[in-house]
Design a protein around this motif. Structure first.
Motif, mmCIF file in Angstrom:
data_model
loop_
_atom_site.group_PDB
_atom_site.id
_atom_site.type_symbol
_atom_site.label_atom_id
_atom_site.label_comp_id
_atom_site.label_asym_id
_atom_site.label_seq_id
_atom_site.Cartn_x
_atom_site.Cartn_y
_atom_site.Cartn_z
ATOM 1 N N ALA A 1 0.845 -1.191 0.000
ATOM 2 C CA ALA A 1 0.000 0.000 0.000
ATOM 3 C C ALA A 1 0.876 1.234 0.000
ATOM 4 N N HIS A 2 0.305 2.344 -0.421
ATOM 5 C CA HIS A 2 1.036 3.593 -0.250
ATOM 6 C C HIS A 2 0.271 4.509 0.686
ATOM 7 N N GLN A 3 -0.799 3.949 1.284
ATOM 8 C CA GLN A 3 -1.564 4.719 2.259
ATOM 9 C C GLN A 3 -1.578 3.986 3.593
ATOM 10 N N MET A 4 -1.262 4.733 4.646
ATOM 11 C CA MET A 4 -1.211 4.142 5.984
ATOM 12 C C MET A 4 -2.598 3.671 6.414
ATOM 13 N N GLN A 5 -3.633 4.312 5.854
ATOM 14 C CA GLN A 5 -5.014 3.955 6.182
ATOM 15 C C GLN A 5 -5.257 2.453 5.969
ATOM 16 N N VAL A 6 -4.761 1.958 4.834
ATOM 17 C CA VAL A 6 -4.951 0.552 4.478
ATOM 18 C C VAL A 6 -4.267 -0.348 5.504
ATOM 19 N N ILE A 7 -3.045 0.035 5.869
ATOM 20 C CA ILE A 7 -2.272 -0.745 6.836
ATOM 21 C C ILE A 7 -3.012 -0.778 8.170
ATOM 22 N N LYS A 8 -3.459 0.412 8.592
ATOM 23 C CA LYS A 8 -4.142 0.555 9.862
ATOM 24 C C LYS A 8 -5.410 -0.301 9.901
ATOM 25 N N GLU A 9 -6.090 -0.320 8.777
ATOM 26 C CA GLU A 9 -7.366 -1.021 8.659
ATOM 27 C C GLU A 9 -7.236 -2.543 8.851
ATOM 28 N N ILE A 10 -6.247 -3.161 8.195
ATOM 29 C CA ILE A 10 -6.256 -4.631 8.216
ATOM 30 C C ILE A 10 -4.964 -5.315 8.671
ATOM 31 N N CYS A 11 -3.829 -4.620 8.655
ATOM 32 C CA CYS A 11 -2.578 -5.357 8.873
ATOM 33 C C CYS A 11 -2.282 -5.563 10.359
ATOM 34 N N ASN A 12 -1.536 -6.609 10.657
ATOM 35 C CA ASN A 12 -1.053 -6.755 12.025
ATOM 36 C C ASN A 12 0.429 -6.367 12.146
ATOM 37 N N ARG A 13 1.162 -6.502 11.038
ATOM 38 C CA ARG A 13 2.552 -6.032 11.034
ATOM 39 C C ARG A 13 2.791 -5.186 9.793
ATOM 40 N N VAL A 14 3.812 -4.359 9.862
ATOM 41 C CA VAL A 14 4.100 -3.504 8.713
ATOM 42 C C VAL A 14 5.607 -3.273 8.586
ATOM 43 N N ALA A 15 6.046 -3.210 7.333
ATOM 44 C CA ALA A 15 7.418 -2.811 7.054
ATOM 45 C C ALA A 15 7.351 -1.545 6.211
ATOM 46 N N VAL A 16 8.168 -0.556 6.561
ATOM 47 C CA VAL A 16 8.201 0.682 5.795
ATOM 48 C C VAL A 16 9.442 0.651 4.911
ATOM 49 N N LEU A 17 9.211 0.814 3.634
ATOM 50 C CA LEU A 17 10.295 0.681 2.671
ATOM 51 C C LEU A 17 10.637 2.054 2.095
ATOM 52 N N GLU A 18 11.930 2.374 2.090
ATOM 53 C CA GLU A 18 12.353 3.637 1.491
ATOM 54 C C GLU A 18 13.624 3.374 0.678
ATOM 55 N N HIS A 19 13.603 3.758 -0.577
ATOM 56 C CA HIS A 19 14.736 3.515 -1.482
ATOM 57 C C HIS A 19 15.266 2.084 -1.393
ATOM 58 N N GLY A 20 14.378 1.128 -1.329
ATOM 59 C CA GLY A 20 14.788 -0.271 -1.356
ATOM 60 C C GLY A 20 15.275 -0.847 -0.038
ATOM 61 N N THR A 21 15.224 -0.051 1.024
ATOM 62 C CA THR A 21 15.621 -0.609 2.326
ATOM 63 C C THR A 21 14.466 -0.485 3.315
ATOM 64 N N VAL A 22 14.469 -1.396 4.286
ATOM 65 C CA VAL A 22 13.439 -1.351 5.322
ATOM 66 C C VAL A 22 13.884 -0.345 6.374
ATOM 67 N N VAL A 23 13.130 0.736 6.538
ATOM 68 C CA VAL A 23 13.527 1.740 7.529
ATOM 69 C C VAL A 23 12.815 1.522 8.866
ATOM 70 N N GLU A 24 11.748 0.715 8.828
ATOM 71 C CA GLU A 24 11.044 0.443 10.076
ATOM 72 C C GLU A 24 10.207 -0.812 9.911
ATOM 73 N N GLU A 25 10.157 -1.629 10.953
ATOM 74 C CA GLU A 25 9.369 -2.860 10.870
ATOM 75 C C GLU A 25 8.886 -3.182 12.263
ATOM 76 N N ASN A 26 7.578 -3.360 12.414
ATOM 77 C CA ASN A 26 7.054 -3.658 13.742
ATOM 78 C C ASN A 26 5.592 -4.058 13.632
ATOM 79 N N ASP A 27 4.972 -4.340 14.799
ATOM 80 C CA ASP A 27 3.531 -4.560 14.716
ATOM 81 C C ASP A 27 2.863 -3.202 14.506
ATOM 82 N N VAL A 28 1.717 -3.239 13.868
ATOM 83 C CA VAL A 28 1.115 -1.997 13.390
ATOM 84 C C VAL A 28 0.814 -1.016 14.522
ATOM 85 N N TYR A 29 0.353 -1.561 15.639
ATOM 86 C CA TYR A 29 0.006 -0.663 16.745
ATOM 87 C C TYR A 29 1.217 0.120 17.224
#
Lengths: 357, 225
Positions: free
Chosen positions: A215-243
């Motif tokens: 997704a490119h919208q946090m709304q989608v992640i917030k709505e259904i995901c339990n974990r999320v990885a944030v990707l910037e320029h091909g690297t993971v800059v943050e990874e954790n449970d959504v809450y």
């Protein structure tokens, strides 16, 4: 939850890892020059996760997800799905694996020349089922996505939401263990987006599949995901449970994403000019028992005015996350004390703007 | 009949020959069209799948067919047809008449038809191909069930365009002794100043072209959803 595979999770109660990225990199050749689309991505996705991958366009989200079903090869590192190293599979094995990984797309990618039923049946033609069994399975699937009455229509006759439902039914045809969703709601209006996300969440609960959501919208992640990885320029800059990511974002990009999602983020910009004895703060409270009453307590205890400019509570999973933007009016010393008091009550306080006095 | 013999006096006394020539043209279009359809489809599939970013990317194969088609497309048909006469004799046993016309017509129309077919296949949304890949279909299955199936309407369109082109080529082949309506128009209309013979040939061509286009439109209408 299905029984853990004999590998990774023996002796632990947590679900088994189903998709594992280990130091994955991908270099594209652009006019003779290498462009890194992925750079050292290491992630683990567990069985039953609804795992979000968010980033700006060009961050490498689509490339990363396509390494799971081998549509994209990797330049370095390894991708393991259900314990199998994707890069080492022979073409036939890879095709076999792909039948167990469903995929849905932003533009639905339905076959225009086939009816709704024909589209859902499409991936079943290699399954060895008889014509009758296929028809029965198609009926089940269309029932699952509530489109039974449209089975003889062509994709062009359907709305965007209906098209995506057909695509979901098609992706689930071979009872996959994994569903990849590539911006599946980005072409849909907000109401339809809600409905499709609810359907995905439902299907996960009903079928126990693992879903990877780009997704490119946090709304989608917030709505259904339990974990999320944030990707910037091909690297993971943050990874954790959504809450945790929402409650306490670490990377600048994550903060921006969250600010764009919540009205709280917009609220920061609408603050009026501050007097010399005022401080504008943003408070985020994680625990349910903390609430606005804290403000009146602080106000009485320290004898300061606390003026609430904006407040919201959002639901992430089943847990609420509250946010308040307020102005504290008082001496510099008192204001410090108030902020200290809030922090001592495990409220996350961010000073947005403070007067120099 | 009286009315026709007043309008077309020179044709009506040669009705049998005119009829035979019409049939010859139809046979030419039929055989050449069919053979070239299959060949062009094969070439178009090769081009589409081997092109950079295609399903079975292969630069050498792609470049070979791409250049070959361009080479033959750049030769004017009248020059191609005359230059090919010795080859036509080897392949068909004769270079004149219906038999002699078919080989050069196939060589002449296939490069054009292949390009048309290629553009039809390129019209297939790459997303559909990606979806099929993600479902685990093999390459031949993707060619058959996605590329060809999803471009039927476009293939019908380019086929009717090609048949119209082929019809005018069958007239040109008449000039070098290839038989058919072109031959009839040259021999009577041009060489013996029987203007009604030319007009009659043009009218028959008009009917053929109308039929080709209508058939194309019918297929498009039935396969577009």
């Amino acid at each position: 939850m299905t029984a853990p595979e004999s590998t990774a999770s023996v002796g632990t109660s947590s679900p088994a890892t189903i998709i594992e990225f280990d130091n994955v990199s991908k270099v594209y050749d652009v006019d003779g020059e290498g462009r890194k689309a992925l750079d050292g991505v290491t992630l683990a996705i567990h069985e039953g996760d609804i795992y979000g991958i968010i980033g700006l366009s060009g961050a490498g989200k689509s490339t990363l997800v396509r390494t799971i079903n081998g549509i994209e090869s990797v330049s370095g590192g390894s991708v393991r799905v259900e314990g199998k190293e994707i890069g080492e599979l022979r073409p036939k094995e890879l095709r076999g694996l792909r039948t167990r990984i469903g995929m849905i797309f932003q533009n639905f990618n339905l076959m225009p020349s086939r009816t709704v039923a024909g589209n859902v049946e499409f991936p079943l033609r290699n399954s060895g089922l008889s014509k009758q069994e296929r028809a029965q399975r198609v009926a089940e699937l269309l029932d699952l996505v509530e489109l039974s009455e449209h089975s003889d229509k062509f994709p062009a006759e359907l709305s965007g939401g209906q098209k995506q439902r057909v695509a979901i039914a098609r992706a689930l045809a071979n009872n996959p263990d994994i569903l990849l969703s590539d911006e599946a709601t980005s072409a849909l209006d907000p109401l339809t987006t809600e409905a499709i996300l609810a359907l995905l969440k439902n299907l996960q609960a009903k079928l126990g599949i693992t879903i990877v959501v780009i997704a490119h919208q946090m709304q989608v992640i917030k709505e259904i995901c339990n974990r999320v990885a944030v990707l910037e320029h091909g690297t993971v800059v943050e990874e954790n449970d959504v809450y945790s990511v929402f409650a306490n974002p670490q990377a600048d990009l994550t903060k921006q994403f969250i600010a764009n999602t919540s009205a709280l983020g917009q609220g920061e910009n609408t603050a009026t000019e501050l007097a010399s004895d005022e401080t504008l703060i943003k408070m985020q409270y994680v625990d349910q028992n903390v609430s606005e009453s804290l403000i009146s307590t602080a106000s009485r205890q320290f004898d300061v005015d606390i003026d609430i400019r904006f407040a919201e509570v959002s639901q992430i999973g089943s847990r609420p996350l509250g946010g308040i933007i307020a102005v504290i009016k008082g001496s510099a010393e008192t204001r410090e004390k108030v902020i200290g008091y809030f922090r001592s009550r495990s409220v996350n306080v961010e000073v947005l703007e403070a007067s120099r006095a | 009949m009286n009315f026709l013999s007043t309008l077309f006096p020179d044709v009506s006394v040669r009705m049998d020959e005119f009829y035979d020539c019409t049939v010859e043209t139809l046979i030419m279009v039929g055989i050449v069209g069919l053979v070239s359809f299959v060949l062009s489809l094969v070439f178009a599939v090769i081009l589409t799948t081997t092109k950079p970013g295609g399903l079975s990317e292969n630069t050498a194969v792609y470049q070979f067919f791409d250049k070959l088609i361009n080479l033959f497309r750049s030769i004017p048909f009248i020059i191609l047809a005359t230059t090919m006469i010795p080859f036509t004799r080897i392949v068909m046993g004769t270079a004149i008449g219906l038999k002699g016309a078919i080989f050069p017509l196939i060589v002449g129309i296939t490069p054009f038809f292949s390009r048309q077919m290629e553009s039809a296949l390129l019209g297939v949304d790459p997303g559909l191909v990606e979806a099929a890949v993600s479902m685990g279909l093999s390459k031949p299955q993707i060619v058959w069930r996605v590329y060809l199936r999803e471009s039927i309407a476009q293939i019908a369109k380019v086929t009717s365009i090609t048949i119209v082109n082929l019809l005018s080529m069958t007239a040109v082949i008449g000039v070098v002794g290839g038989g058919g309506l072109g031959d009839f128009a040259i021999r009577y209309g041009f060489q013996r100043y029987m203007i009604d013979a030319s007009i009659a040939v043009v009218l028959v061509y008009l009917v053929f072209i109308y039929i080709a286009e209508t058939a194309g439109k019918l297929v498009i209408a039935r396969t577009s959803h």
